[in-house]
Design a protein around this motif. Structure first.
Motif, PDB file in Angstrom:
ATOM      1  N   GLU A 135     -13.998 -54.650 -46.926  1.00  0.00           N
ATOM      2  CA  GLU A 135     -14.606 -54.248 -45.654  1.00  0.00           C
ATOM      3  C   GLU A 135     -14.343 -55.228 -44.522  1.00  0.00           C
ATOM      4  OE1 GLU A 135     -18.710 -53.654 -46.572  1.00  0.00           O
ATOM      5  OE2 GLU A 135     -18.312 -51.768 -47.626  1.00  0.00           O
ATOM      6  N   SER A 136     -14.158 -56.503 -44.836  1.00  0.00           N
ATOM      7  CA  SER A 136     -13.911 -57.500 -43.791  1.00  0.00           C
ATOM      8  C   SER A 136     -12.423 -57.636 -43.460  1.00  0.00           C
ATOM      9  CB  SER A 136     -14.491 -58.854 -44.205  1.00  0.00           C
ATOM     10  OG  SER A 136     -13.821 -59.351 -45.345  1.00  0.00           O
ATOM     11  N   GLY A 137     -11.572 -56.789 -44.049  1.00  0.00           N
ATOM     12  CA  GLY A 137     -10.146 -56.800 -43.738  1.00  0.00           C
ATOM     13  C   GLY A 137      -9.318 -57.745 -44.588  1.00  0.00           C
ATOM     14  N   LYS A 138      -9.907 -58.350 -45.608  1.00  0.00           N
ATOM     15  CA  LYS A 138      -9.188 -59.287 -46.464  1.00  0.00           C
ATOM     16  C   LYS A 138      -8.541 -58.547 -47.634  1.00  0.00           C
ATOM     17  CE  LYS A 138      -9.608 -63.493 -48.936  1.00  0.00           C
ATOM     18  NZ  LYS A 138     -10.065 -64.384 -49.771  1.00  0.00           N
ATOM     19  N   LYS A 139      -7.283 -58.896 -47.919  1.00  0.00           N
ATOM     20  CA  LYS A 139      -6.586 -58.329 -49.065  1.00  0.00           C
ATOM     21  C   LYS A 139      -7.199 -58.916 -50.332  1.00  0.00           C
ATOM     22  CE  LYS A 139      -2.389 -58.284 -46.328  1.00  0.00           C
ATOM     23  NZ  LYS A 139      -1.123 -58.968 -46.081  1.00  0.00           N
ATOM     24  N   THR A 140      -7.660 -58.058 -51.243  1.00  0.00           N
ATOM     25  CA  THR A 140      -8.401 -58.545 -52.403  1.00  0.00           C
ATOM     26  C   THR A 140      -7.695 -58.279 -53.729  1.00  0.00           C
ATOM     27  OG1 THR A 140      -9.667 -56.495 -52.397  1.00  0.00           O
ATOM     28  CG2 THR A 140     -10.664 -58.402 -51.300  1.00  0.00           C
ATOM     29  N   TYR A 141      -7.185 -57.063 -53.916  1.00  0.00           N
ATOM     30  CA  TYR A 141      -6.519 -56.673 -55.151  1.00  0.00           C
ATOM     31  C   TYR A 141      -5.331 -55.792 -54.818  1.00  0.00           C
ATOM     32  CZ  TYR A 141     -10.402 -58.415 -57.900  1.00  0.00           C
ATOM     33  OH  TYR A 141     -11.326 -59.232 -58.479  1.00  0.00           O
ATOM     34  N   TRP A 142      -4.478 -55.603 -55.790  1.00  0.00           N
ATOM     35  CA  TRP A 142      -3.357 -54.678 -55.660  1.00  0.00           C
ATOM     36  C   TRP A 142      -3.289 -53.839 -56.932  1.00  0.00           C
ATOM     37  CZ3 TRP A 142       0.199 -55.113 -59.521  1.00  0.00           C
ATOM     38  CH2 TRP A 142       0.243 -56.333 -60.204  1.00  0.00           C
ATOM     39  N   PHE A 143      -2.648 -52.670 -56.823  1.00  0.00           N
ATOM     40  CA  PHE A 143      -2.481 -51.830 -58.007  1.00  0.00           C
ATOM     41  C   PHE A 143      -1.207 -51.011 -57.896  1.00  0.00           C
ATOM     42  CE2 PHE A 143      -4.762 -49.146 -55.041  1.00  0.00           C
ATOM     43  CZ  PHE A 143      -4.213 -47.882 -55.216  1.00  0.00           C
ATOM     44  N   TYR A 144      -0.721 -50.611 -59.050  1.00  0.00           N
ATOM     45  CA  TYR A 144       0.458 -49.761 -59.132  1.00  0.00           C
ATOM     46  C   TYR A 144       0.225 -48.760 -60.255  1.00  0.00           C
ATOM     47  CZ  TYR A 144       5.283 -48.266 -59.606  1.00  0.00           C
ATOM     48  OH  TYR A 144       6.419 -47.505 -59.669  1.00  0.00           O
ATOM     49  N   SER A 203      14.340 -52.114 -65.829  1.00  0.00           N
ATOM     50  CA  SER A 203      15.598 -51.428 -65.518  1.00  0.00           C
ATOM     51  C   SER A 203      16.120 -51.788 -64.128  1.00  0.00           C
ATOM     52  CB  SER A 203      15.416 -49.913 -65.630  1.00  0.00           C
ATOM     53  OG  SER A 203      14.487 -49.467 -64.666  1.00  0.00           O
ATOM     54  N   GLY A 204      15.385 -52.625 -63.381  1.00  0.00           N
ATOM     55  CA  GLY A 204      15.835 -53.081 -62.069  1.00  0.00           C
ATOM     56  C   GLY A 204      15.297 -52.282 -60.898  1.00  0.00           C
ATOM     57  N   ASP A 205      14.537 -51.227 -61.146  1.00  0.00           N
ATOM     58  CA  ASP A 205      13.938 -50.453 -60.058  1.00  0.00           C
ATOM     59  C   ASP A 205      12.844 -51.287 -59.388  1.00  0.00           C
ATOM     60  OD1 ASP A 205      15.524 -48.256 -60.710  1.00  0.00           O
ATOM     61  OD2 ASP A 205      13.989 -47.398 -62.033  1.00  0.00           O
ATOM     62  N   ILE A 206      12.779 -51.195 -58.054  1.00  0.00           N
ATOM     63  CA  ILE A 206      11.787 -51.956 -57.297  1.00  0.00           C
ATOM     64  C   ILE A 206      10.831 -50.989 -56.605  1.00  0.00           C
ATOM     65  CG2 ILE A 206      11.417 -53.582 -55.405  1.00  0.00           C
ATOM     66  CD1 ILE A 206      14.053 -54.892 -56.177  1.00  0.00           C
ATOM     67  N   HIS A 207       9.532 -51.257 -56.753  1.00  0.00           N
ATOM     68  CA  HIS A 207       8.480 -50.430 -56.179  1.00  0.00           C
ATOM     69  C   HIS A 207       7.489 -51.323 -55.445  1.00  0.00           C
ATOM     70  CE1 HIS A 207       9.871 -47.201 -58.858  1.00  0.00           C
ATOM     71  NE2 HIS A 207       9.957 -48.146 -59.782  1.00  0.00           N
ATOM     72  N   ALA A 208       6.775 -50.747 -54.494  1.00  0.00           N
ATOM     73  CA  ALA A 208       5.721 -51.481 -53.789  1.00  0.00           C
ATOM     74  C   ALA A 208       4.372 -51.096 -54.374  1.00  0.00           C
ATOM     75  CB  ALA A 208       5.757 -51.159 -52.303  1.00  0.00           C
ATOM     76  N   ALA A 209       3.533 -52.087 -54.608  1.00  0.00           N
ATOM     77  CA  ALA A 209       2.173 -51.840 -55.087  1.00  0.00           C
ATOM     78  C   ALA A 209       1.284 -51.501 -53.896  1.00  0.00           C
ATOM     79  CB  ALA A 209       1.640 -53.072 -55.809  1.00  0.00           C
ATOM     80  N   SER A 210       0.194 -50.809 -54.145  1.00  0.00           N
ATOM     81  CA  SER A 210      -0.815 -50.540 -53.116  1.00  0.00           C
ATOM     82  C   SER A 210      -1.754 -51.741 -53.058  1.00  0.00           C
ATOM     83  CB  SER A 210      -1.610 -49.284 -53.464  1.00  0.00           C
ATOM     84  OG  SER A 210      -0.757 -48.168 -53.515  1.00  0.00           O
ATOM     85  N   ILE A 211      -2.177 -52.088 -51.863  1.00  0.00           N
ATOM     86  CA  ILE A 211      -3.041 -53.255 -51.676  1.00  0.00           C
ATOM     87  C   ILE A 211      -4.432 -52.784 -51.266  1.00  0.00           C
ATOM     88  CG2 ILE A 211      -3.408 -55.360 -50.330  1.00  0.00           C
ATOM     89  CD1 ILE A 211      -0.283 -55.468 -50.114  1.00  0.00           C
ATOM     90  N   ILE A 212      -5.446 -53.317 -51.925  1.00  0.00           N
ATOM     91  CA  ILE A 212      -6.835 -52.979 -51.621  1.00  0.00           C
ATOM     92  C   ILE A 212      -7.361 -54.026 -50.639  1.00  0.00           C
ATOM     93  CG2 ILE A 212      -9.161 -52.740 -52.558  1.00  0.00           C
ATOM     94  CD1 ILE A 212      -7.810 -51.918 -55.227  1.00  0.00           C
ATOM     95  N   VAL A 213      -7.878 -53.540 -49.525  1.00  0.00           N
ATOM     96  CA  VAL A 213      -8.429 -54.400 -48.480  1.00  0.00           C
ATOM     97  C   VAL A 213      -9.939 -54.189 -48.454  1.00  0.00           C
ATOM     98  CG1 VAL A 213      -8.393 -54.901 -46.009  1.00  0.00           C
ATOM     99  CG2 VAL A 213      -6.290 -54.189 -47.162  1.00  0.00           C
TER     100      VAL A 213
END
Length: 187
Positions: free
Chosen positions: A140-149, A128-138
């Motif tokens: 222990e070493s500070g690296k971005k690994t996964y995301w979820f919504y 429908s055109g709505d835009i959302h931000a996913a949560s990012i899982i970081v």
């Protein structure tokens, strides 16, 4: 049985039950959660929890690696009971998939793996055109690994199953469109 023995018996029962309750209540929550996720996968799977998301009403989503060599990434929905956590539902994504989605009881969940650290956020654009931000899982070493919504309205489930997902830099440049997986949503 005399009145004296009845009182002693009641006190012993109360102390036993009270001790059991206190031992279970004071046990570390993280250990209880990990124990429940391990129970679902069995003894052969090594579980490593990455993130716990409180979704309210005594429920949580657990994001974790499991399997020999932590080959799969799992999402589990747990519900708090009086003494522990109970597994309600879940699904897994393997390293070949860029994203996966599922309906978990009253939630729609989309999860994906991060292959690059050169981005600022993950954008979800629904049909429908709505835009959302996913949560990012970081990790222990500070690296971005996964995301979820996560969506809670059943009417939005189909929207996220057909959504476009973009990896975006800080200045708004799309550096990758994360392909829609071939899998049908798990209901």
């Amino acid at each position: 049985m005399s009145k004296k023995w009845k009182i002693v018996f009641v006190l012993v029962v109360v102390l036993f039950v009270g001790g059991y309750v206190m031992a279970n209540i004071t046990q570390d929550e993280a250990q209880e959660i990990e124990k429940e996720v391990n129970r679902v996968h069995g003894d052969y799977a090594r579980v490593e929890i990455y993130h716990v998301e409180d979704i309210g009403s005594g429920q949580i989503l657990i994001f974790y690696h499991w399997g020999k060599g932590a080959q799969r990434f799992g999402v589990a929905e747990l519900k708090k009971t009086l003494f522990s956590w109970n597994y309600k539902s879940g699904f897994s994504i393997d390293f070949r998939n860029k994203r996966r989605y599922s309906a978990l009881n009253e939630l729609g969940v989309m999860v994906g793996r991060v292959y690059s650290d050169d981005f600022h956020e993950i954008k979800i654009e629904t049909a429908s055109g709505d835009i959302h931000a996913a949560s990012i899982i970081v990790n222990e070493s500070g690296k971005k690994t996964y995301w979820f919504y996560v969506v809670e309205e059943e009417s939005e489930f189909e929207e996220i199953f057909n959504a476009s997902v973009y990896m975006v830099t800080e200045d708004g440049e799309v550096i990758e469109e994360i392909e829609k997986p071939d899998n049908e949503p798990l209901y």
